[in-house]
Design an enzyme around this catalytic site. Sequence first.
Site, mmCIF file in Angstrom:
data_model
loop_
_atom_site.group_PDB
_atom_site.id
_atom_site.type_symbol
_atom_site.label_atom_id
_atom_site.label_comp_id
_atom_site.label_asym_id
_atom_site.label_seq_id
_atom_site.Cartn_x
_atom_site.Cartn_y
_atom_site.Cartn_z
ATOM 1 N N SER A 29 0.833 -1.211 0.000
ATOM 2 C CA SER A 29 0.000 0.000 0.000
ATOM 3 C C SER A 29 0.865 1.256 0.000
ATOM 4 C CB SER A 29 -0.863 0.056 1.259
ATOM 5 O OG SER A 29 -1.857 -0.912 1.206
ATOM 6 N N HIS A 59 -2.950 1.119 -4.531
ATOM 7 C CA HIS A 59 -2.230 0.074 -5.258
ATOM 8 C C HIS A 59 -2.297 0.370 -6.754
ATOM 9 C CE1 HIS A 59 -1.554 -3.089 -2.089
ATOM 10 N NE2 HIS A 59 -2.331 -2.243 -1.461
ATOM 11 N N HIS A 81 -5.348 -8.967 -1.364
ATOM 12 C CA HIS A 81 -5.306 -9.359 0.043
ATOM 13 C C HIS A 81 -6.405 -10.368 0.333
ATOM 14 C CE1 HIS A 81 -3.838 -5.220 -0.317
ATOM 15 N NE2 HIS A 81 -3.072 -5.459 0.717
ATOM 16 N N TYR A 83 -8.505 -10.204 2.636
ATOM 17 C CA TYR A 83 -9.748 -9.542 3.044
ATOM 18 C C TYR A 83 -10.596 -9.054 1.867
ATOM 19 C CZ TYR A 83 -7.157 -5.123 2.379
ATOM 20 O OH TYR A 83 -6.430 -4.101 1.843
ATOM 21 N N GLU A 84 -10.018 -9.047 0.657
ATOM 22 C CA GLU A 84 -10.806 -8.546 -0.478
ATOM 23 C C GLU A 84 -11.900 -9.529 -0.887
ATOM 24 O OE1 GLU A 84 -8.462 -6.374 -3.581
ATOM 25 O OE2 GLU A 84 -6.829 -6.923 -2.244
ATOM 26 N N ALA A 111 2.837 -2.198 4.002
ATOM 27 C CA ALA A 111 2.684 -1.165 5.021
ATOM 28 C C ALA A 111 2.248 -1.883 6.294
ATOM 29 C CB ALA A 111 1.627 -0.160 4.587
ATOM 30 N N MET A 206 -1.784 -6.775 7.028
ATOM 31 C CA MET A 206 -2.857 -7.589 6.446
ATOM 32 C C MET A 206 -2.412 -8.340 5.193
ATOM 33 S SD MET A 206 -5.895 -4.802 6.823
ATOM 34 C CE MET A 206 -6.039 -3.748 8.279
ATOM 35 N N SER A 207 -1.124 -8.575 5.044
ATOM 36 C CA SER A 207 -0.661 -9.196 3.784
ATOM 37 C C SER A 207 0.595 -10.021 4.004
ATOM 38 C CB SER A 207 -0.372 -8.091 2.760
ATOM 39 O OG SER A 207 0.766 -7.344 3.149
ATOM 40 N N ASN A 230 2.293 3.541 11.028
ATOM 41 C CA ASN A 230 1.636 3.978 12.278
ATOM 42 C C ASN A 230 2.086 3.075 13.416
ATOM 43 O OD1 ASN A 230 -0.303 2.105 10.579
ATOM 44 N ND2 ASN A 230 -0.751 1.710 12.729
ATOM 45 N N HIS A 242 -6.960 3.851 6.675
ATOM 46 C CA HIS A 242 -6.317 3.542 5.403
ATOM 47 C C HIS A 242 -5.764 4.821 4.773
ATOM 48 C CE1 HIS A 242 -5.262 1.260 1.917
ATOM 49 N NE2 HIS A 242 -6.086 1.918 1.130
HETATM 50 N N1 HPA Z 1 -2.561 -2.873 11.211
HETATM 51 C C1 HPA Z 1 -2.738 -3.657 10.128
HETATM 52 N N2 HPA Z 1 -2.344 -3.324 8.918
HETATM 53 C C2 HPA Z 1 -1.725 -2.141 8.766
HETATM 54 C C3 HPA Z 1 -1.508 -1.272 9.847
HETATM 55 C C4 HPA Z 1 -1.950 -1.667 11.132
HETATM 56 O O1 HPA Z 1 -1.799 -0.949 12.147
HETATM 57 N N3 HPA Z 1 -0.884 -0.183 9.350
HETATM 58 C C5 HPA Z 1 -0.718 -0.401 8.013
HETATM 59 N N4 HPA Z 1 -1.226 -1.582 7.660
#
Ligand code: HPA
Length: 268
Positions: A29, A59, A81, A83-84, A111, A206-207, A230, A242
Amino acid sequence: MTDQIAALTTLIQSRAGTAPVQLGLILGSGLGHLAHAVDGVSIPYADLPGFPHVGVSGHNPNLVIGTLEGTRVAVFGAREHYYENGNPSAMRLPLAVLKALGATALIATNAAGSLRPDIRPGDLMLLNDHINFSGLNPLIGEKTDARFVPMTTAHDPDLRAALRDSAKAVGVALPEGVYAWYSGPSFETPAEIRAIKILGGDAVGMSTVPEVILARFLGLRVAAISTVTNMAAGMSDEQISHEHTKAMAPLGAAKLEQVLRHFLRKSL
Ligand code: HPA
């Protein structure tokens, strides 16, 4: 799937040439712009039957085949991903095609949220291992014994050493840590983050984990780097979203590009 892999390989080679690809790179991402650094041919996923229909903003769903720092690379500007569409093996076909194009190694990027106070937004983290916190696996349903993939050194020690050397050479800090795969798409709760911390996670995202499993299944060496966007939920007052991920990813992307360019120049 064998016919599909062969057809896609022929199609890609008809546009990008038949010289073997050395390395695959999956962009996470907010990191999609790295694809533009490659001198080569860009093929939209939409032209490649069976490639994911990626709908996540931030993306860039193109496969770019070409040269970066003297190395022939295949850059996946986007991933699907779990989750998609609920499919943990969505990247199996693209990675099998990567292998058929000649690649022997894969670098995945993502990310992530950091659980370590010393790894801050804008920093990179090299994955030295992972925890599959989702309980999912992209090889469920695979019928051959090849499904029993050893994962003891899944994150390739030699690739990691080379990436660490490159980071040092370009003056970018590259701490190592354990990445925990959380299914998403909702972010984690603070209690989940505390649990992941107790279990040994240093970053959460998440990947990537399904791709590492698939790469090992296919016999590709693999390493992965997170760009921290973050602090994980409950670890700071900052809002996790996001939008924030996309806004923060470019901070780490410039460092990532420096490390990868050096790595490609020196190690492949
Ligand atoms: N959690 C999950 N996926 C992420 C995060 C997070 O804090 N930051 C960027 N992708």
